[in-house]
Design an enzyme around this catalytic site. Structure first.
Site, PDB file in Angstrom:
ATOM      1  N   ARG A  17      26.482  15.838 -27.630  1.00  0.00           N
ATOM      2  CA  ARG A  17      26.556  14.832 -28.794  1.00  0.00           C
ATOM      3  C   ARG A  17      26.186  13.484 -27.732  1.00  0.00           C
ATOM      4  NH1 ARG A  17      30.876  17.670 -30.674  1.00  0.00           N
ATOM      5  NH2 ARG A  17      30.417  19.162 -32.345  1.00  0.00           N
ATOM      6  N   GLU A  73      22.638  21.010 -22.760  1.00  0.00           N
ATOM      7  CA  GLU A  73      21.973  20.764 -24.248  1.00  0.00           C
ATOM      8  C   GLU A  73      22.412  19.360 -24.795  1.00  0.00           C
ATOM      9  OE1 GLU A  73      22.837  22.506 -28.717  1.00  0.00           O
ATOM     10  OE2 GLU A  73      23.744  23.827 -26.815  1.00  0.00           O
ATOM     11  N   HIS A 172      28.001  21.612 -12.013  1.00  0.00           N
ATOM     12  CA  HIS A 172      29.874  22.257 -13.346  1.00  0.00           C
ATOM     13  C   HIS A 172      29.324  21.176 -14.285  1.00  0.00           C
ATOM     14  CE1 HIS A 172      31.584  19.523  -9.886  1.00  0.00           C
ATOM     15  NE2 HIS A 172      31.889  18.999 -11.123  1.00  0.00           N
ATOM     16  N   GLU A 236      34.386  23.753 -14.497  1.00  0.00           N
ATOM     17  CA  GLU A 236      35.682  23.046 -13.298  1.00  0.00           C
ATOM     18  C   GLU A 236      36.687  22.945 -14.044  1.00  0.00           C
ATOM     19  OE1 GLU A 236      37.337  18.359 -11.202  1.00  0.00           O
ATOM     20  OE2 GLU A 236      35.219  19.004 -11.160  1.00  0.00           O
ATOM     21  N   HIS A 263      30.706  21.957 -26.387  1.00  0.00           N
ATOM     22  CA  HIS A 263      30.774  23.514 -26.143  1.00  0.00           C
ATOM     23  C   HIS A 263      29.845  24.159 -24.447  1.00  0.00           C
ATOM     24  CE1 HIS A 263      27.255  23.970 -28.081  1.00  0.00           C
ATOM     25  NE2 HIS A 263      26.779  25.431 -27.299  1.00  0.00           N
ATOM     26  N   GLU A 309      30.370  28.921 -26.608  1.00  0.00           N
ATOM     27  CA  GLU A 309      29.920  30.514 -27.366  1.00  0.00           C
ATOM     28  C   GLU A 309      28.923  31.434 -26.578  1.00  0.00           C
ATOM     29  OE1 GLU A 309      24.978  29.232 -28.773  1.00  0.00           O
ATOM     30  OE2 GLU A 309      25.839  27.441 -27.771  1.00  0.00           O
TER      31      GLU A 309
END
Length: 322
Positions: A17, A73, A172, A236, A263, A309
């Site tokens: 976020r 994202e 990662h 990781e 997520h 997800e």
């Protein structure tokens, strides 16, 4: 019933976020990522920004966004950018420790760090800080840690002043886990990942486990360089010794208050078949495919309660008009 092949899964993206999407997109674009998709949800008052490496030299250049690894994202809830009290939890401070960082591998770590510093970005750890001289941590606009790791040995790049962000990789995502064996079993047996590399840091009292899809990792690498630094979409797991023995110990999943990390996301070859397989594996669900209005995504919980997800790889089978 349709079958599913976990070797075709991809660790597609990691969601965080952000307070101000303009500042955050600008930062990640400065690191060489490109905005490859934006999903606007005005009714629910949030937008999603998907950024990935997409130059002709990128691993997944030109692919549909669901057919990639190494995407970040950014989730923006409307109005946070104008709220002076809104603050992101970066996952590295109590009481919200859990998510650790994103990591980007670069062609020339000295030049890459100079470029970030010259642009005014702050560091959690510079190359010259502490004992580990082959990694740095830059801070994004919300204070998330972004690890910078080298693709080449430092002695090869120390006298070269150029760096090319088109060659970078979103290598990662790090999360802390309470019980290493439980998490390794889950990600390997249930999610189909391979354990690519283990780093035992006995003096520091912790181990690092790197998992992912695709080919096995080389056994050795050049000095100071991870043998999987050229990869994208790795996970990781950081395990601090002894946490598994404390019945009251718990990491923060990023979705309870205070929020930050949301997520990781796996794209799969056949969403219905993959979810049927997870059901057989007796996973803990946050959201089944049939729950709620969104019938094109599911969420599984890992042993620490982190959200995963599950999404259809649209290049392998068309399902949603994202």
């Amino acid at each position: 019933m349709a079958s599913t092949d976990p070797t075709k899964y991809k660790l597609n993206h990691s969601m965080i976020r952000v307070k101000d999407p303009k500042r955050s997109v600008q930062f990640y674009e400065f690191l060489g990522l490109k905005l490859i998709n934006k999903l606007e949800n005005p009714d629910a008052k949030f937008d999603l920004y998907f950024l990935a490496y997409d130059s002709p030299r990128a691993v997944s250049h030109g692919n549909h966004w669901t057919d990639r690894e190494g995407i970040v994202e950014l989730t923006h809830n409307y109005g946070t950018e104008n709220d002076p009290d809104y603050k992101i939890a970066n996952g590295n401070q109590e009481p919200a420790r859990g998510f650790g960082h994103l990591a980007i591998s670069v062609d020339n770590i000295q030049a890459a760090c100079r470029r970030l510093e010259d642009a005014g970005y702050k560091f959690q750890k510079r190359l010259t800080d502490g004992k580990m001289r082959s990694i740095a941590f830059v801070l994004d606009p919300d204070g998330y840690w972004v690890e910078i790791i080298p693709q080449k040995p430092l002695e090869e790049t120390e006298n070269i002043k150029e760096t090319d962000p088109a060659t970078y990789r979103l290598n990662h995502t790090m999360i802390r886990v309470k019980d290493a064996q439980a998490s390794l079993k889950f990600y390997q047996e249930t999610m189909g990942m391979k354990l690519l590399r283990t780093s035992e840091m006995k003096e520091g009292g912790f181990n690092l486990y790197f998992l992912g899809y695709g080919p096995d990792a080389p056994a050795t690498s050049a000095k100071g360089v991870s043998p999987i630094a050229d990869r994208e979409g790795l996970l990781e797991l950081t395990w601090n010794y002894g946490t598994e023995k404390d019945p009251n110990f718990k990491y923060h999943d990023g979705n309870a208050q205070p929020q930050g990390f949301g997520h990781i996301c796996l794209s799969v070859d056949d969403l219905d078949a993959a979810c049927a397989r997870f059901e057989e594996q007796k996973v803990n669900w946050k959201k089944r495919l049939t729950d709620g209005r969104m019938k094109n995504i599911a969420f599984v919980l890992d042993p620490d309660g982190y959200w995963i997800e599950i999404l259809q790889n649209e290049n392998l089978k068309t399902r949603a008009n994202w």
